[in-house]
Enzyme design. Structure first.
Site, short mmCIF file in Angstrom:
data_model
loop_
_atom_site.label_atom_id
_atom_site.label_comp_id
_atom_site.label_asym_id
_atom_site.label_seq_id
_atom_site.Cartn_x
_atom_site.Cartn_y
_atom_site.Cartn_z
N SER A 1 -39.32 2.11 7.42
CA SER A 1 -38.71 2.97 8.49
C SER A 1 -37.16 2.48 8.49
CB SER A 1 -38.64 2.81 9.46
OG SER A 1 -39.43 1.73 10.37
N ASN B 1 -40.78 -6.82 7.45
CA ASN B 1 -42.01 -6.00 6.56
C ASN B 1 -42.74 -6.14 7.64
OD1 ASN B 1 -41.82 -7.41 3.43
ND2 ASN B 1 -40.96 -9.18 3.96
N THR C 1 -39.05 -9.26 -12.26
CA THR C 1 -38.75 -8.63 -11.26
C THR C 1 -38.99 -6.91 -10.84
OG1 THR C 1 -37.40 -9.05 -9.29
CG2 THR C 1 -36.22 -8.06 -11.50
N GLU D 1 -35.83 -10.88 1.15
CA GLU D 1 -36.28 -10.27 2.82
C GLU D 1 -36.31 -12.07 3.70
OE1 GLU D 1 -37.67 -6.62 1.06
OE2 GLU D 1 -39.52 -8.83 2.13
#
Length: 495
Positions: A495, A490, A268, A347
């Protein structure tokens, strides 16, 4: 009094919330919480101390959780470190030389220390990406040289991959700071570096070496690995930890991070497995490589292989090992658990897909390739995201792989199941009526998670079975769906 682990965890959740000020921590998990005022530079979530321990291992299949506090209490219960290990974390800030307009950015460092001296018994598996991170280069050098280790240092936010300047020297300078702070006899060469985060940025080595690493060393504690599981996160929504105690008292604890850029050709993004077992280096490396194939090499979130993939197993050697077979089984369980946790925490992940492949007309490696091809199909991902049982997309992805890589192999005997129901057999779909459509859609909906959840509510999967008939190889591959949240994360990652 007999008290269930879930009930105890729930009871501690309220105490955890009340005690969440930066000056307090709870050390390993018990029916009664023991508050510690130990110094913490990370304001990390609570670490629980085992006073009257209610089980010290994670279950092979995690239970359902109702709240984040319940999940964290459970993980704190399981986080007790093996003998001979200490973990410290700290946070700081830096300004990126590549993007100074972004201002001060947060960064964390984690130090894992072998308190009783260096060990020769450690193994690792790294990314095969041709643009590896500088810490990966250092790690491969340490592994090939057979260098003993006494510490690992990990930072998030910046991956130190192909940066301007000398990234290897930057990684070594952080190792040197760890060696100096811990007074390690082996110097920087006995420290293994790891980095994760933005690709292409220079490592803020000065800030790490002079400020953050010393604070992490000052915060070292021998109670729990939970703080490390949390500190290494980047876009992860929750920490991932697995543990197992063998019948002889030997303990194995693993932590991992990774939520995006997951298409391993090894492991991973970052995972560290600690044990106090006395085990030969060659045996540990062999077990780790095999475990990686059955776990981390059998998952995919988005089809993008990281430049920083690092899987490390390290043994303090303080406890004689009664059974290598029992150790291997436990190591495999931890690796499989952590890899599944990564996909579930991917995600924007709202569904975890489990593809069970049997009788594949090729090697186990090729069976895993086919499974990853299937879970990486954007059309399959989107269908599952919408709880749409569009079986044609699944069959098309399988046929695409077989046509490209096994053009001369017959697939006439292949059967396909979704949620246990046969939906494709002998070259034809078996789909008739609204009832079946609703059943398949309900199976997907039952496995759904929240895209923004900060804890894993359940351990359910969208189950896909692919059987080629006859005889052949078997493999299980995990993947995730594709949601709006993945794109949002993504599109604004740095930021």
């Amino acid at each position: 009094m007999i008290i269930s682990r879930k009930v105890a965890a729930s009871a501690l959740a309220s105490a955890a919330i009340a005690l969440s000020s930066p000056s307090c921590s709870i050390l390993a998990f018990s029916t009664r919480a023991v508050v510690s005022s130990a110094k913490s530079h990370d304001a990390a979530p609570l670490i629980l101390r085992a006073a009257d321990s209610v089980g010290a291992d994670t279950d092979s299949i995690l239970p359902d959780f109702a709240t984040k506090e319940e999940y964290e209490s459970y993980m704190m219960a399981a986080g007790k470190l093996p003998s001979g290990f200490a973990v410290g974390t700290a946070k700081g800030t830096f300004v990126s030389a590549e993007a100074p307009a972004m201002g001060n950015l947060p960064i964390r460092a984690t130090v894992i220390h072998l308190t009783e001296g260096p060990t020769d018994s450690w193994g690792a598996v790294f990314t095969s990406n041709k643009f590896p991170g500088c810490p990966v280069k250092v790690g491969k050098s340490r592994l090939s040289a057979g260098s003993p280790l006494q510490a690992i240092v990990i930072n998030n936010k910046v991956s130190n991959v192909c940066p301007g300047g000398d990234g290897v020297a930057a990684a070594e300078s952080v190792c040197a700071a760890v060696a100096k702070g811990l007074n390690l006899p082996g110097g920087a060469g006995s420290v293994l570096p790891s980095s994760t985060g933005v690709i292409g940025w220079r490592l803020p080595a000065k800030e790490l070496a002079e400020d953050i690493v010393p604070k992490a060393i000052e915060a070292l504690q021998t109670e729990s690995a939970f703080a490390a599981a949390q500190a290494i996160m980047t876009t992860d929504r929750y920490p991932k930890l697995r543990s197992k105690t063998l019948s002889d008292g030997t303990r194995i604890v693993g932590v991992a991070k990774g939520a995006g850029m997951i298409e391993p050709n090894m492991a991973t993004m970052l995972s560290y497995i600690m044990t106090d077992a006395k085990i030969e280096k060659s045996t540990l490396q062999s077990f780790l490589s095999e475990a990686a194939n059955q776990s981390f090499n059998s998952i995919s979130i988005d089809g993008d292989e990281s430049t920083s993939d690092t899987l490390v197993a390290i043994a303090s050697g303080l406890k004689p090992l009664a059974s290598e077979d029992e150790f291997k089984k436990a190591l495999f369980e931890i690796a499989r658990g952590l890899s599944a946790d990564l996909v579930r925490n991917g995600e924007g992940t709202a569904h975890v897909i489990r593809v069970s492949i049997s009788n594949f007309p090729g090697s186990e490696y090729d069976a895993r390739r086919m499974g990853r091809h299937l879970v990486n199909s954007p059309l399959v991902k989107c269908a599952i995201s919408g709880n749409d049982p569009n079986i044609g997309r699944i069959a098309a992805a399988i046929g695409s792989f077989m046509g490209k890589f096994f053009p001369n192999v017959s697939v006439s005997d292949m059967t396909l199941t979704l949620g246990g129901r046969n939906v494709f057999n002998s070259g034809k779909f078996v789909l008739e009526g609204d009832a079946i459509e609703k059943e398949l859609s309900a199976h997907m909906a039952d496995a759904q998670l929240g895209e923004h959840d900060d804890f894993p509510r359940h351990q359910k999967f969208v189950e896909i079975g692919v059987d080629f008939g006859g005889s052949g190889s078997s493999a299980t591959v995990l993947g995730s769906d594709l949601t709006n949240e993945y794109v949002a994360v993504n599109a604004d990652y740095r930021s």
